[in-house]
Write a protein that holds these residues in place. Structure first.
Motif, PDB file in Angstrom:
ATOM      1  N   ARG A  24     -20.519 -18.962  20.568  1.00 28.60           N
ATOM      2  CA  ARG A  24     -20.221 -17.623  21.082  1.00 28.60           C
ATOM      3  C   ARG A  24     -20.140 -16.616  19.941  1.00 28.60           C
ATOM      4  O   ARG A  24     -19.876 -16.975  18.803  1.00 28.60           O
ATOM      5  CB  ARG A  24     -18.944 -17.645  21.902  1.00 28.60           C
ATOM      6  N   PHE A  25     -20.375 -15.362  20.302  1.00 31.49           N
ATOM      7  CA  PHE A  25     -20.210 -14.286  19.326  1.00 31.49           C
ATOM      8  C   PHE A  25     -19.703 -13.045  20.042  1.00 31.49           C
ATOM      9  O   PHE A  25     -19.871 -12.895  21.251  1.00 31.49           O
ATOM     10  CB  PHE A  25     -21.509 -13.997  18.554  1.00 31.49           C
ATOM     11  N   SER A  26     -19.045 -12.173  19.283  1.00 36.27           N
ATOM     12  CA  SER A  26     -18.421 -10.983  19.842  1.00 36.27           C
ATOM     13  C   SER A  26     -19.247  -9.746  19.545  1.00 36.27           C
ATOM     14  O   SER A  26     -19.768  -9.584  18.434  1.00 36.27           O
ATOM     15  CB  SER A  26     -17.013 -10.816  19.269  1.00 36.27           C
ATOM     16  N   LEU A  27     -19.351  -8.858  20.522  1.00 37.81           N
ATOM     17  CA  LEU A  27     -19.932  -7.541  20.300  1.00 37.81           C
ATOM     18  C   LEU A  27     -18.858  -6.574  19.823  1.00 37.81           C
ATOM     19  O   LEU A  27     -19.169  -5.441  19.465  1.00 37.81           O
ATOM     20  CB  LEU A  27     -20.559  -7.002  21.585  1.00 37.81           C
ATOM     21  N   GLY A  28     -17.603  -7.006  19.840  1.00 37.63           N
ATOM     22  CA  GLY A  28     -16.486  -6.157  19.444  1.00 37.63           C
ATOM     23  C   GLY A  28     -16.025  -5.286  20.595  1.00 37.63           C
ATOM     24  O   GLY A  28     -16.377  -5.509  21.751  1.00 37.63           O
ATOM     25  N   PRO A  29     -15.256  -4.258  20.273  1.00 37.83           N
ATOM     26  CA  PRO A  29     -14.790  -3.340  21.319  1.00 37.83           C
ATOM     27  C   PRO A  29     -15.983  -2.656  21.986  1.00 37.83           C
ATOM     28  O   PRO A  29     -16.947  -2.281  21.324  1.00 37.83           O
ATOM     29  CB  PRO A  29     -13.938  -2.323  20.553  1.00 37.83           C
ATOM     30  N   VAL A  30     -15.913  -2.517  23.299  1.00 40.52           N
ATOM     31  CA  VAL A  30     -16.980  -1.880  24.063  1.00 40.52           C
ATOM     32  C   VAL A  30     -16.374  -0.771  24.920  1.00 40.52           C
ATOM     33  O   VAL A  30     -15.172  -0.769  25.171  1.00 40.52           O
ATOM     34  CB  VAL A  30     -17.740  -2.918  24.929  1.00 40.52           C
ATOM     35  N   PRO A  31     -17.196   0.191  25.383  1.00 40.83           N
ATOM     36  CA  PRO A  31     -16.660   1.330  26.123  1.00 40.83           C
ATOM     37  C   PRO A  31     -15.852   0.971  27.369  1.00 40.83           C
ATOM     38  O   PRO A  31     -14.895   1.654  27.702  1.00 40.83           O
ATOM     39  CB  PRO A  31     -17.912   2.129  26.514  1.00 40.83           C
ATOM     40  N   ASN A  32     -16.210  -0.112  28.064  1.00 37.08           N
ATOM     41  CA  ASN A  32     -15.516  -0.438  29.314  1.00 37.08           C
ATOM     42  C   ASN A  32     -14.542  -1.607  29.182  1.00 37.08           C
ATOM     43  O   ASN A  32     -14.191  -2.236  30.166  1.00 37.08           O
ATOM     44  CB  ASN A  32     -16.522  -0.706  30.440  1.00 37.08           C
ATOM     45  N   GLY A  33     -14.084  -1.896  27.966  1.00 37.55           N
ATOM     46  CA  GLY A  33     -13.114  -2.963  27.804  1.00 37.55           C
ATOM     47  C   GLY A  33     -12.722  -3.156  26.357  1.00 37.55           C
ATOM     48  O   GLY A  33     -13.178  -2.436  25.462  1.00 37.55           O
ATOM     49  N   GLN A  34     -11.878  -4.152  26.126  1.00 40.74           N
ATOM     50  CA  GLN A  34     -11.418  -4.433  24.771  1.00 40.74           C
ATOM     51  C   GLN A  34     -12.477  -5.137  23.937  1.00 40.74           C
ATOM     52  O   GLN A  34     -12.582  -4.894  22.737  1.00 40.74           O
ATOM     53  CB  GLN A  34     -10.152  -5.306  24.820  1.00 40.74           C
ATOM     54  N   GLU A  35     -13.258  -6.034  24.586  1.00 39.91           N
ATOM     55  CA  GLU A  35     -14.231  -6.820  23.832  1.00 39.91           C
ATOM     56  C   GLU A  35     -15.243  -7.455  24.785  1.00 39.91           C
ATOM     57  O   GLU A  35     -14.918  -7.815  25.904  1.00 39.91           O
ATOM     58  CB  GLU A  35     -13.505  -7.929  23.059  1.00 39.91           C
ATOM     59  N   ARG A  36     -16.469  -7.594  24.308  1.00 37.81           N
ATOM     60  CA  ARG A  36     -17.513  -8.332  25.041  1.00 37.81           C
ATOM     61  C   ARG A  36     -17.877  -9.528  24.175  1.00 37.81           C
ATOM     62  O   ARG A  36     -18.258  -9.378  23.022  1.00 37.81           O
ATOM     63  CB  ARG A  36     -18.731  -7.436  25.252  1.00 37.81           C
ATOM     64  N   ILE A  37     -17.746 -10.737  24.743  1.00 42.46           N
ATOM     65  CA  ILE A  37     -18.105 -11.968  24.047  1.00 42.46           C
ATOM     66  C   ILE A  37     -19.314 -12.568  24.756  1.00 42.46           C
ATOM     67  O   ILE A  37     -19.323 -12.703  25.985  1.00 42.46           O
ATOM     68  CB  ILE A  37     -16.933 -12.970  24.026  1.00 42.46           C
ATOM     69  N   VAL A  38     -20.347 -12.916  23.995  1.00 39.27           N
ATOM     70  CA  VAL A  38     -21.552 -13.518  24.544  1.00 39.27           C
ATOM     71  C   VAL A  38     -21.478 -15.022  24.302  1.00 39.27           C
ATOM     72  O   VAL A  38     -21.297 -15.470  23.168  1.00 39.27           O
ATOM     73  CB  VAL A  38     -22.819 -12.928  23.889  1.00 39.27           C
ATOM     74  N   ILE A  39     -21.604 -15.794  25.396  1.00 43.83           N
ATOM     75  CA  ILE A  39     -21.554 -17.248  25.326  1.00 43.83           C
ATOM     76  C   ILE A  39     -22.896 -17.786  25.834  1.00 43.83           C
ATOM     77  O   ILE A  39     -23.150 -17.793  27.045  1.00 43.83           O
ATOM     78  CB  ILE A  39     -20.395 -17.821  26.179  1.00 43.83           C
ATOM     79  N   PRO A  40     -23.799 -18.196  24.930  1.00 41.34           N
ATOM     80  CA  PRO A  40     -25.104 -18.700  25.362  1.00 41.34           C
ATOM     81  C   PRO A  40     -24.967 -19.950  26.243  1.00 41.34           C
ATOM     82  O   PRO A  40     -24.104 -20.799  26.007  1.00 41.34           O
ATOM     83  CB  PRO A  40     -25.808 -19.051  24.054  1.00 41.34           C
ATOM     84  N   ILE A  41     -25.799 -20.020  27.265  1.00 45.60           N
ATOM     85  CA  ILE A  41     -25.899 -21.206  28.122  1.00 45.60           C
ATOM     86  C   ILE A  41     -27.145 -21.939  27.650  1.00 45.60           C
ATOM     87  O   ILE A  41     -28.253 -21.405  27.734  1.00 45.60           O
ATOM     88  CB  ILE A  41     -25.971 -20.808  29.606  1.00 45.60           C
ATOM     89  N   VAL A  42     -26.960 -23.155  27.119  1.00 51.18           N
ATOM     90  CA  VAL A  42     -28.046 -23.822  26.398  1.00 51.18           C
ATOM     91  C   VAL A  42     -28.585 -25.081  27.084  1.00 51.18           C
ATOM     92  O   VAL A  42     -29.435 -25.760  26.523  1.00 51.18           O
ATOM     93  CB  VAL A  42     -27.616 -24.155  24.949  1.00 51.18           C
TER      94      VAL A  42
END
Length: 148
Positions: A24-42
């Motif tokens: 997983r990796f974080s996009l950091g703070p985003v406009p509509n929330g505290q954080e967006r985390i991307v979790i690849p489905i592999v």
């Protein structure tokens, strides 16, 4: 006309899925929330009474931590049935319950002229159970009106 008590919908298992997750990796703070985390489905597999197959290495959960700190899954990924049919899956989740499991709303998209076209019109609900950080189990159900 006498009113009767509402009856709950009937649930029929679509599949049980074991989905494998990448780093997983974080996009950091985003406009509509505290954080967006991307979790690849592999990868992974799924099995049900009407379809079985594999989870393709094509998709991710774009999980949002909202302004109140609640985690909200938002996944888009692809599965392939044993006979080679490709199906797009989108799930949106509620914050995890006290037991750590997450309720999901599922939506499917596949060819309108194929064996699995029925999935295009399914009202689906799922339960996601985390298995550490490497995989999740998703039990997906079709909800249908109660019998009269």
């Amino acid at each position: 006309m006498a009113q009767t008590a509402p009856s709950p919908p009937q649930l029929t298992l679509i599949y049980s899925m074991q989905a494998l997750l990448g780093d997983r990796f974080s996009l950091g703070p985003v406009p509509n929330g505290q954080e967006r985390i991307v979790i690849p489905i592999v990868g992974g597999t799924f099995k049900g009474p009407r379809l079985s197959g594999k989870v393709l290495n094509l998709g991710a959960d774009w999980r949002l931590t909202d302004a109140n700190g609640a985690i909200r899954p938002d996944a888009r990924y692809n599965i392939q049935t044993d006979d080679g049919t490709n199906i797009f899956v989108q799930t949106i989740g509620l914050p995890p319950g006290k037991d750590g499991r997450t309720m999901l709303r599922g939506q499917f998209e596949t060819a309108t002229n194929g064996t699995y076209a029925w999935l295009n019109d399914v009202a689906a609900v799922g339960v996601l159970t985390r298995n550490g950080t490497a995989s999740v189990t998703i039990d997906m159900w079709e909800a249908t009106p109660p019998a009269l």
